[in-house]
Write an enzyme that holds these catalytic residues in place. Structure first.
Site, short mmCIF file in Angstrom:
data_model
loop_
_atom_site.label_atom_id
_atom_site.label_comp_id
_atom_site.label_asym_id
_atom_site.label_seq_id
_atom_site.Cartn_x
_atom_site.Cartn_y
_atom_site.Cartn_z
N HIS A 54 -2.17 1.76 16.54
CA HIS A 54 -1.31 2.37 15.31
C HIS A 54 -0.01 2.90 15.86
O HIS A 54 0.42 3.86 15.08
CB HIS A 54 -2.52 3.22 14.89
CG HIS A 54 -3.42 2.73 13.91
ND1 HIS A 54 -3.04 2.22 12.66
CD2 HIS A 54 -4.66 2.49 13.95
CE1 HIS A 54 -4.21 1.58 11.99
NE2 HIS A 54 -5.12 1.98 13.08
N HIS A 90 -2.66 -10.19 9.34
CA HIS A 90 -3.12 -8.95 8.92
C HIS A 90 -4.09 -9.20 7.89
O HIS A 90 -3.76 -10.05 7.03
CB HIS A 90 -1.86 -8.25 8.57
CG HIS A 90 -2.35 -6.58 8.31
ND1 HIS A 90 -2.97 -5.89 9.02
CD2 HIS A 90 -1.48 -5.83 7.43
CE1 HIS A 90 -3.18 -4.87 8.77
NE2 HIS A 90 -2.17 -4.79 7.51
N ASP A 115 -6.39 -3.52 1.93
CA ASP A 115 -5.15 -3.43 0.87
C ASP A 115 -4.26 -4.72 0.87
O ASP A 115 -3.16 -4.50 0.26
CB ASP A 115 -4.32 -2.22 1.40
CG ASP A 115 -3.98 -2.16 2.68
OD1 ASP A 115 -4.09 -3.39 3.55
OD2 ASP A 115 -3.15 -1.16 3.15
N HIS A 154 -14.29 -4.52 11.75
CA HIS A 154 -13.68 -3.31 12.31
C HIS A 154 -15.01 -2.40 12.48
O HIS A 154 -15.50 -2.04 11.79
CB HIS A 154 -12.98 -2.55 11.16
CG HIS A 154 -11.63 -2.87 10.94
ND1 HIS A 154 -10.63 -2.38 10.22
CD2 HIS A 154 -10.91 -4.33 11.43
CE1 HIS A 154 -9.53 -3.06 10.16
NE2 HIS A 154 -9.89 -4.17 10.77
N GLU A 186 -8.31 -11.11 11.13
CA GLU A 186 -8.80 -9.90 10.88
C GLU A 186 -9.45 -9.96 9.29
O GLU A 186 -8.97 -10.58 8.63
CB GLU A 186 -7.78 -8.83 10.46
CG GLU A 186 -8.01 -7.16 10.15
CD GLU A 186 -7.09 -6.53 9.97
OE1 GLU A 186 -7.26 -5.14 10.06
OE2 GLU A 186 -5.74 -6.81 10.16
N ARG A 238 -13.31 -4.98 16.37
CA ARG A 238 -12.37 -4.04 16.86
C ARG A 238 -12.74 -2.59 17.04
O ARG A 238 -13.51 -2.29 16.28
CB ARG A 238 -11.06 -3.86 15.76
CG ARG A 238 -9.95 -3.26 15.96
CD ARG A 238 -8.96 -2.86 14.86
NE ARG A 238 -9.37 -1.67 13.89
CZ ARG A 238 -8.67 -1.15 13.02
NH1 ARG A 238 -7.34 -1.54 12.66
NH2 ARG A 238 -9.16 -0.36 12.42
N ASP A 294 -6.70 -1.21 18.22
CA ASP A 294 -5.48 -0.83 17.50
C ASP A 294 -4.93 0.40 17.90
O ASP A 294 -5.51 1.52 17.79
CB ASP A 294 -5.67 -0.98 16.04
CG ASP A 294 -4.52 -0.97 15.15
OD1 ASP A 294 -3.50 -0.75 15.60
OD2 ASP A 294 -4.59 -0.90 13.79
N GLU A 323 -3.54 -3.99 20.07
CA GLU A 323 -2.70 -4.12 18.90
C GLU A 323 -1.57 -2.83 18.79
O GLU A 323 -2.03 -1.95 18.81
CB GLU A 323 -3.54 -4.44 17.72
CG GLU A 323 -2.78 -4.38 16.39
CD GLU A 323 -3.63 -4.40 15.16
OE1 GLU A 323 -3.09 -4.33 14.14
OE2 GLU A 323 -4.97 -4.66 15.30
N GLU A 337 2.49 -6.30 12.07
CA GLU A 337 1.97 -6.25 10.83
C GLU A 337 3.04 -5.34 9.83
O GLU A 337 2.91 -5.53 8.56
CB GLU A 337 0.54 -5.32 10.59
CG GLU A 337 0.46 -4.20 10.96
CD GLU A 337 -0.88 -3.56 10.82
OE1 GLU A 337 -1.06 -2.53 10.54
OE2 GLU A 337 -1.71 -4.04 11.69
N TRP A 373 1.61 7.03 13.14
CA TRP A 373 0.16 7.15 12.95
C TRP A 373 -0.59 5.69 13.11
O TRP A 373 -1.87 5.37 13.02
CB TRP A 373 -0.51 7.71 11.70
CG TRP A 373 0.37 7.02 10.53
CD1 TRP A 373 1.47 7.16 9.79
CD2 TRP A 373 -0.32 5.77 9.72
NE1 TRP A 373 1.49 6.26 8.69
CE2 TRP A 373 0.67 5.41 8.76
CE3 TRP A 373 -1.50 5.14 9.92
CZ2 TRP A 373 0.31 4.28 8.03
CZ3 TRP A 373 -1.73 3.87 9.06
CH2 TRP A 373 -1.04 3.48 8.12
N ASN A 423 0.88 -1.24 -0.05
CA ASN A 423 -0.03 0.16 -0.06
C ASN A 423 0.93 1.25 0.06
O ASN A 423 1.68 1.51 0.88
CB ASN A 423 -1.07 -0.16 1.23
CG ASN A 423 -1.94 0.92 1.21
OD1 ASN A 423 -2.18 1.83 0.40
ND2 ASN A 423 -3.04 0.74 2.03
N TYR A 477 -7.13 8.11 11.69
CA TYR A 477 -6.98 7.12 10.66
C TYR A 477 -7.61 5.79 11.45
O TYR A 477 -6.99 5.44 12.76
CB TYR A 477 -5.55 6.61 10.25
CG TYR A 477 -5.45 5.58 9.27
CD1 TYR A 477 -5.71 5.66 8.20
CD2 TYR A 477 -5.11 4.30 9.84
CE1 TYR A 477 -5.52 4.58 7.31
CE2 TYR A 477 -4.76 3.19 8.97
CZ TYR A 477 -5.29 3.36 7.51
OH TYR A 477 -5.11 2.19 6.91
N ARG A 510 1.18 -10.57 14.01
CA ARG A 510 0.20 -9.78 12.97
C ARG A 510 0.75 -9.75 11.76
O ARG A 510 -0.04 -9.15 10.76
CB ARG A 510 -0.01 -8.50 13.64
CG ARG A 510 -0.85 -8.52 15.06
CD ARG A 510 -2.56 -8.63 14.69
NE ARG A 510 -2.73 -7.37 13.83
CZ ARG A 510 -3.52 -7.52 12.67
NH1 ARG A 510 -3.95 -8.76 12.18
NH2 ARG A 510 -3.82 -6.35 11.88
#
Length: 407
Positions: free
Chosen positions: A216, A316, A320, A122, A343, A147, A214, A240, A266, A407, A37, A159, A287
């Site tokens: 992030h 994961h 994407d 999600h 997921e 999640r 998550d 996560e 991930e 992020w 991605n 995000y 992950r």
């Protein structure tokens, strides 16, 4: 069983996907996912210019040998571009081998270890009412695990929360733009806000619903330890990416101060990235995606290493990762013993006009289906209707002073 052709297909039915098509001399086709991605074309070049010429005339049968040939032979090892390309070749070869055997791939991996794969969706919203609506929708769809992500008061788009321009919208769009969007972040505000969100969710939905979150990579180890401790009363399935994954020593501090289960990896690309985390029991779930970790061959070794330390797989599975990559994860997850959870973000209808899948979701469980191979085929004519469009994940900046932040 020699490889006759190796072609890269780039298509953007809502998101950009990179697929590798290998065909043997007797017409058997195997598919691999090489999507990375925001850096898709780097993998396209790696495959077209450096890997594909090495595959023509090569025997498709010895998968382990080909994996080692591509990994060790290049001298420059690891990294997301290299490992996504290796993963595409490896997955396509497994697809071919299973088609020759006339079996679904999971049978060649030892057969199934369970009826299906527990999966989480999600659920998100800018505020609690929106979040509750999203949870209700996922429960109606059959999910047993969700999640939980929400907006943070005083901040703009975040995000991972529905409505963010970097997320896939209902039409499959993925923030197509010549450069990344920029979002603002405040970790202290997030840490104040999130425990109350989980308190409200538990109060409404009770103790049985499996809840995940998550982070992030947005927290320092100290902040992650604080959050894990504050979330303990709400019995999370996992927390996560609580802190940047490459700071493996930082997980020692997190682990020492909370019993909340931890999932991470991930952004990792090889088993070597996990060495400290697994051998010191610093996480509970790995992950990685098959697509970004060298394929089925490499991912099987990673989850076997994790199993030695009672660590499970939580592969994961965002949108994407293409349906080819998702199918590879499902076949592997069905076969291994130390599977934890998968997921699952369903791909858009537009994406599924290009990728014809056989996997199914019923009663909270995913199953890869029983077609020979991966059970996913790419429609070349449909793919041609969706040319590549530049698209990027967002960039995060601190609200306080504009510093670029994880992020």
């Amino acid at each position: 069983m020699k490889i006759k052709s190796a072609d890269v297909v780039v298509t953007s039915p809502g998101r950009n996907f990179v697929s590798l098509r290998l065909e043997t001399e007797d017409g058997v086709v195997g598919w691999g996912d090489a999507t990375l991605n925001g850096r898709e074309l780097a993998v396209v070049s790696y495959l077209r210019d450096h890997v594909n010429p090495l595959l023509i005339g090569r025997d498709a049968g010895p998968i382990e040998d080909t994996w080692q040939y591509l990994y060790r032979g290049a001298y420059w090892r690891r990294g997301p571009v290299t490992m996504a390309a290796v993963a595409a070749v490896d997955t396509a070869l497994w697809d071919i081998k299973a088609k020759y055997a006339n079996m679904p791939l999971y049978e060649l991996l030892g057969g199934r270890s369970r009826r299906g794969l527990l999966s989480y969706g999600h659920a998100s919203g800018g505020d609690l009412p929106q979040l509750f609506d999203s949870i209700d929708q996922h429960l109606d769809e059959g999910f047993r695990a969700v999640r939980i992500q929400t907006g943070v008061p005083g901040l703009g788009p975040v995000y991972g929360v529905a409505g963010d321009p970097g997320d896939q919208g209902p039409d499959g769009s993925a923030g197509v733009a010549p450069r990344p969007s920029e979002e603002l972040w405040d970790t202290r505000a997030y840490l104040r806000h999130l425990p109350a969100v989980f308190e409200a969710v538990r109060a409404k939905y009770g103790p049985e619903l499996l809840l995940l979150h998550d982070g992030h990579h947005r927290m320092t180890p100290t902040q992650a330890a604080q959050l894990g401790k504050r979330l303990e009363p709400y019995d999370l399935f996992w927390l996560e990416d609580c802190t940047p994954a490459e700071n493996q020593e930082g997980l020692r501090l997190v682990r020492a101060h909370t019993t909340t289960p931890l999932a991470l990896g991930e952004t990792f690309n090889t088993i070597w990235d996990y060495k400290t985390l697994i051998s010191e029991h610093l996480i509970d779930y790995v992950r990685s995606a098959v697509t970004h970790t060298g394929g089925i061959t490499a991912m099987r070794k990673l989850v076997d290493f994790a199993a030695m330390h009672q660590i499970k797989a939580g592969m994961h599975g965002p949108t994407d990762v293409s349906p080819i990559g998702m199918a590879a994860a499902l076949h592997l997850g069905l076969a291994i013993h130390n599977f934890g959870i998968q997921e699952f973000m369903p791909h858009s209808e537009r994406t599924l006009t290009v990728f014809r899948t056989s996997y199914r979701f019923e009663d909270g469980l995913l199953h890869p289906g029983d077609r020979p191979g991966l059970g996913v085929e790419l429609d070349l004519e449909a793919a041609a209707a969706f040319p590549y469009e530049a698209a990027y994940l967002p960039v995060n900046r601190l609200a306080l002073d504009g510093t670029v932040h994880d992020w």
